[in-house]
Write a protein that holds these residues in place. Sequence first.
Motif, PDB file in Angstrom:
ATOM      1  N   GLN A 141       0.827  -1.204   0.000  1.00  0.00           N
ATOM      2  CA  GLN A 141       0.000   0.000   0.000  1.00  0.00           C
ATOM      3  C   GLN A 141       0.864   1.259   0.000  1.00  0.00           C
ATOM      4  O   GLN A 141       0.496   2.270  -0.607  1.00  0.00           O
ATOM      5  CB  GLN A 141      -0.926  -0.011   1.218  1.00  0.00           C
ATOM      6  N   ARG A 142       2.003   1.200   0.660  1.00  0.00           N
ATOM      7  CA  ARG A 142       2.899   2.363   0.663  1.00  0.00           C
ATOM      8  C   ARG A 142       3.430   2.630  -0.747  1.00  0.00           C
ATOM      9  O   ARG A 142       3.510   3.791  -1.176  1.00  0.00           O
ATOM     10  CB  ARG A 142       4.055   2.113   1.630  1.00  0.00           C
ATOM     11  N   ALA A 143       3.788   1.587  -1.467  1.00  0.00           N
ATOM     12  CA  ALA A 143       4.284   1.767  -2.833  1.00  0.00           C
ATOM     13  C   ALA A 143       3.199   2.370  -3.730  1.00  0.00           C
ATOM     14  O   ALA A 143       3.476   3.255  -4.549  1.00  0.00           O
ATOM     15  CB  ALA A 143       4.769   0.428  -3.384  1.00  0.00           C
ATOM     16  N   LYS A 144       1.961   1.896  -3.577  1.00  0.00           N
ATOM     17  CA  LYS A 144       0.868   2.459  -4.377  1.00  0.00           C
ATOM     18  C   LYS A 144       0.653   3.939  -4.070  1.00  0.00           C
ATOM     19  O   LYS A 144       0.411   4.744  -4.980  1.00  0.00           O
ATOM     20  CB  LYS A 144      -0.416   1.679  -4.119  1.00  0.00           C
ATOM     21  N   ALA A 145       0.724   4.299  -2.790  1.00  0.00           N
ATOM     22  CA  ALA A 145       0.525   5.703  -2.420  1.00  0.00           C
ATOM     23  C   ALA A 145       1.629   6.590  -2.991  1.00  0.00           C
ATOM     24  O   ALA A 145       1.361   7.706  -3.459  1.00  0.00           O
ATOM     25  CB  ALA A 145       0.477   5.823  -0.895  1.00  0.00           C
ATOM     26  N   LEU A 146       2.870   6.108  -2.971  1.00  0.00           N
ATOM     27  CA  LEU A 146       3.959   6.887  -3.560  1.00  0.00           C
ATOM     28  C   LEU A 146       3.754   7.082  -5.056  1.00  0.00           C
ATOM     29  O   LEU A 146       3.975   8.179  -5.592  1.00  0.00           O
ATOM     30  CB  LEU A 146       5.291   6.182  -3.301  1.00  0.00           C
ATOM     31  N   GLN A 147       3.310   6.052  -5.742  1.00  0.00           N
ATOM     32  CA  GLN A 147       3.094   6.153  -7.181  1.00  0.00           C
ATOM     33  C   GLN A 147       1.972   7.146  -7.504  1.00  0.00           C
ATOM     34  O   GLN A 147       2.122   8.000  -8.388  1.00  0.00           O
ATOM     35  CB  GLN A 147       2.745   4.772  -7.745  1.00  0.00           C
ATOM     36  N   ARG A 148       0.851   7.046  -6.786  1.00  0.00           N
ATOM     37  CA  ARG A 148      -0.286   7.927  -7.087  1.00  0.00           C
ATOM     38  C   ARG A 148      -0.002   9.370  -6.711  1.00  0.00           C
ATOM     39  O   ARG A 148      -0.441  10.297  -7.407  1.00  0.00           O
ATOM     40  CB  ARG A 148      -1.519   7.399  -6.348  1.00  0.00           C
ATOM     41  N   ARG A 149       0.735   9.588  -5.629  1.00  0.00           N
ATOM     42  CA  ARG A 149       1.061  10.970  -5.284  1.00  0.00           C
ATOM     43  C   ARG A 149       2.061  11.563  -6.263  1.00  0.00           C
ATOM     44  O   ARG A 149       1.981  12.761  -6.595  1.00  0.00           O
ATOM     45  CB  ARG A 149       1.611  11.031  -3.853  1.00  0.00           C
ATOM     46  N   ALA A 150       3.001  10.741  -6.746  1.00  0.00           N
ATOM     47  CA  ALA A 150       3.947  11.245  -7.743  1.00  0.00           C
ATOM     48  C   ALA A 150       3.226  11.647  -9.030  1.00  0.00           C
ATOM     49  O   ALA A 150       3.533  12.689  -9.628  1.00  0.00           O
ATOM     50  CB  ALA A 150       5.009  10.184  -8.029  1.00  0.00           C
ATOM     51  N   GLU A 151       2.262  10.828  -9.451  1.00  0.00           N
ATOM     52  CA  GLU A 151       1.496  11.174 -10.648  1.00  0.00           C
ATOM     53  C   GLU A 151       0.674  12.442 -10.432  1.00  0.00           C
ATOM     54  O   GLU A 151       0.564  13.291 -11.336  1.00  0.00           O
ATOM     55  CB  GLU A 151       0.580  10.008 -11.008  1.00  0.00           C
ATOM     56  N   ALA A 152       0.099  12.589  -9.228  1.00  0.00           N
ATOM     57  CA  ALA A 152      -0.680  13.807  -8.948  1.00  0.00           C
ATOM     58  C   ALA A 152       0.222  15.043  -8.921  1.00  0.00           C
ATOM     59  O   ALA A 152      -0.170  16.122  -9.379  1.00  0.00           O
ATOM     60  CB  ALA A 152      -1.407  13.650  -7.615  1.00  0.00           C
ATOM     61  N   TYR A 153       1.433  14.889  -8.380  1.00  0.00           N
ATOM     62  CA  TYR A 153       2.367  16.015  -8.390  1.00  0.00           C
ATOM     63  C   TYR A 153       2.715  16.425  -9.827  1.00  0.00           C
ATOM     64  O   TYR A 153       2.806  17.619 -10.134  1.00  0.00           O
ATOM     65  CB  TYR A 153       3.646  15.634  -7.644  1.00  0.00           C
ATOM     66  N   GLU A 154       2.913  15.455 -10.684  1.00  0.00           N
ATOM     67  CA  GLU A 154       3.205  15.795 -12.078  1.00  0.00           C
ATOM     68  C   GLU A 154       2.022  16.509 -12.729  1.00  0.00           C
ATOM     69  O   GLU A 154       2.216  17.435 -13.528  1.00  0.00           O
ATOM     70  CB  GLU A 154       3.547  14.521 -12.852  1.00  0.00           C
ATOM     71  N   THR A 155       0.820  16.078 -12.407  1.00  0.00           N
ATOM     72  CA  THR A 155      -0.363  16.747 -12.970  1.00  0.00           C
ATOM     73  C   THR A 155      -0.430  18.200 -12.523  1.00  0.00           C
ATOM     74  O   THR A 155      -0.823  19.086 -13.298  1.00  0.00           O
ATOM     75  CB  THR A 155      -1.635  16.004 -12.545  1.00  0.00           C
ATOM     76  N   ASN A 156      -0.039  18.469 -11.274  1.00  0.00           N
ATOM     77  CA  ASN A 156      -0.047  19.835 -10.754  1.00  0.00           C
ATOM     78  C   ASN A 156       1.236  20.599 -11.096  1.00  0.00           C
ATOM     79  O   ASN A 156       1.437  21.714 -10.590  1.00  0.00           O
ATOM     80  CB  ASN A 156      -0.216  19.813  -9.229  1.00  0.00           C
ATOM     81  N   GLU A 157       2.118  19.970 -11.909  1.00  0.00           N
ATOM     82  CA  GLU A 157       3.377  20.576 -12.329  1.00  0.00           C
ATOM     83  C   GLU A 157       4.307  20.843 -11.149  1.00  0.00           C
ATOM     84  O   GLU A 157       5.130  21.764 -11.175  1.00  0.00           O
ATOM     85  CB  GLU A 157       3.124  21.872 -13.108  1.00  0.00           C
ATOM     86  N   ARG A 158       4.203  20.031 -10.129  1.00  0.00           N
ATOM     87  CA  ARG A 158       5.135  20.095  -8.990  1.00  0.00           C
ATOM     88  C   ARG A 158       6.181  18.997  -9.205  1.00  0.00           C
ATOM     89  O   ARG A 158       6.179  17.954  -8.569  1.00  0.00           O
ATOM     90  CB  ARG A 158       4.373  19.908  -7.677  1.00  0.00           C
ATOM     91  N   TYR A 159       7.075  19.255 -10.138  1.00  0.00           N
ATOM     92  CA  TYR A 159       7.986  18.213 -10.613  1.00  0.00           C
ATOM     93  C   TYR A 159       9.058  17.858  -9.585  1.00  0.00           C
ATOM     94  O   TYR A 159       9.527  16.720  -9.569  1.00  0.00           O
ATOM     95  CB  TYR A 159       8.633  18.661 -11.922  1.00  0.00           C
ATOM     96  N   GLU A 160       9.469  18.793  -8.759  1.00  0.00           N
ATOM     97  CA  GLU A 160      10.463  18.468  -7.739  1.00  0.00           C
ATOM     98  C   GLU A 160       9.896  17.477  -6.718  1.00  0.00           C
ATOM     99  O   GLU A 160      10.565  16.514  -6.330  1.00  0.00           O
ATOM    100  CB  GLU A 160      10.926  19.748  -7.051  1.00  0.00           C
ATOM    101  N   ASP A 161       8.647  17.726  -6.276  1.00  0.00           N
ATOM    102  CA  ASP A 161       8.013  16.787  -5.342  1.00  0.00           C
ATOM    103  C   ASP A 161       7.762  15.440  -6.020  1.00  0.00           C
ATOM    104  O   ASP A 161       7.923  14.376  -5.398  1.00  0.00           O
ATOM    105  CB  ASP A 161       6.695  17.370  -4.833  1.00  0.00           C
ATOM    106  N   GLY A 162       7.359  15.496  -7.287  1.00  0.00           N
ATOM    107  CA  GLY A 162       7.143  14.248  -8.010  1.00  0.00           C
ATOM    108  C   GLY A 162       8.426  13.451  -8.171  1.00  0.00           C
ATOM    109  O   GLY A 162       8.436  12.221  -8.037  1.00  0.00           O
ATOM    110  N   LEU A 163       9.537  14.141  -8.435  1.00  0.00           N
ATOM    111  CA  LEU A 163      10.825  13.458  -8.567  1.00  0.00           C
ATOM    112  C   LEU A 163      11.219  12.770  -7.263  1.00  0.00           C
ATOM    113  O   LEU A 163      11.720  11.634  -7.267  1.00  0.00           O
ATOM    114  CB  LEU A 163      11.896  14.465  -8.987  1.00  0.00           C
ATOM    115  N   SER A 164      10.967  13.431  -6.141  1.00  0.00           N
ATOM    116  CA  SER A 164      11.289  12.821  -4.842  1.00  0.00           C
ATOM    117  C   SER A 164      10.482  11.555  -4.605  1.00  0.00           C
ATOM    118  O   SER A 164      11.013  10.536  -4.130  1.00  0.00           O
ATOM    119  CB  SER A 164      11.031  13.841  -3.725  1.00  0.00           C
ATOM    120  N   ASP A 165       9.178  11.579  -4.945  1.00  0.00           N
ATOM    121  CA  ASP A 165       8.341  10.396  -4.742  1.00  0.00           C
ATOM    122  C   ASP A 165       8.718   9.268  -5.708  1.00  0.00           C
ATOM    123  O   ASP A 165       8.706   8.081  -5.327  1.00  0.00           O
ATOM    124  CB  ASP A 165       6.866  10.764  -4.926  1.00  0.00           C
ATOM    125  N   TRP A 166       9.053   9.605  -6.943  1.00  0.00           N
ATOM    126  CA  TRP A 166       9.454   8.553  -7.881  1.00  0.00           C
ATOM    127  C   TRP A 166      10.734   7.871  -7.422  1.00  0.00           C
ATOM    128  O   TRP A 166      10.872   6.643  -7.542  1.00  0.00           O
ATOM    129  CB  TRP A 166       9.655   9.143  -9.279  1.00  0.00           C
TER     130      TRP A 166
END
Length: 454
Positions: free
Chosen positions: A236-261
Amino acid sequence: MMKQANSWFAMGKKKFMEIQESVEQRRWPGDEAKWNPADFEPQRAGEGAQRYRDYSDSSSDDEPYVSSNRHTRPVKSFEPAKPVESRPRRAHADAPIMDMMSDYNAAPAHVPKQPPSQSRTPASKQPSPTPIPTVAENILVAANLAKTSANEQFKLGQFGEAVSGYSVAIGQVVQHSDTHPVLIVLLNNRALAYARNGEPKMAVSDCTQVLQLSDTYQANNVVDLGQIGQISVGEQRAKALQRRAEAYETNERYEDGLSDWKALREVARDAAMRQQSTRGVQRCEKVLGIGQPVQRSTPAAAPAAEDLANVFASISISTVKSGNPTILTSHTENSVAVAEMRRKEQARRTEDDQRLAMHDQVDAQLRQWKDGKQQNLRALLSSVHLLLPAFTPIGMHEIIEASKVKRAYMRTIAKLHPDKLAKGVDLRTSMVSSSVFTVLNEAWDTFKAQEGVS
């Protein structure tokens, strides 16, 4: 010479045997006669025997025998050789020395064992599992039923209704405990529904809560909830990291998305998720310009003559006298296309903020409208005007027959379709219309099965 020596040896042996037999015959028991060597002296011993007798009569026991051919040479005195002192060789520094004169089957000497090294680090203590809060079994069963219903709606593409279903399940559990591990699955599922419904900020919020709960129950690894099933905290933790990274990319928060990926790439267990995290890292790094080759700047194309004419026509004399060198540059950069793109991006962000602010209010109104009548199409059609005042009320007496229900449903659904909404409609009306459209579609499917209407 050898034949002569062998013949002498055979003759001497024979003579020796004859003398021994004669001696035995003369020395019987009781006979006091003594043996006289002269009686047994060989008669024809030859020259060699005579030499031996001469030597035995005249030589002493202290002098060594010397051949007659070497009487003229000086005789060296015999000295025993000195013993050579040698050190025993060892196979190992700690191996015992074996005595070669002792019995080889004897047990080896005892070698004391070296004490174990004290430099070993003690094993780290494993963290104890977190106790699970107590929640009544009927509450968990009801939440699981709501989750199952929301899963079916999600599979049908009804993401707004799926969000509502997951919210109902979450609300039932939160009333008794806001840290129960079942919330990990419910929040994770609702985050995915939010993302599919175009609400990435809500998805980020839910995924953040999932990661916090995962840290709380990390030592449990797998949580067993009985009838509800088991929850794998790591998965479940891996799924949450993946979905939050995708949401960060959608909001153009690429630095946060890079950290989650990157975090997902460290904890991912299967190859598909690792590949997806690697692609996410590459996307974010490309946007941020990390590790990308430096591109040489190409000179900008010269503006056309008509554009230059328009620019000079728009410049006043006072501006020219001021000596501002950035007139042409600012004009070409602030083109119409760039300005339109920035305006649309700003409008989208503003709409997301407004949607997030009124989400709870709209969700509560929808639950109040449909509770107890999700499968009753007549009741839903007759109460649409309570949510959308612009709709004309439909009385129950108008939709008694199945054909009239179908006609009323077609008119209502045509007005609620996302493509049919007016462009200037407010955000609340757009959100409510989308959810009511989904609820009426489900009720229509049930009505057709019950009434046999095609």
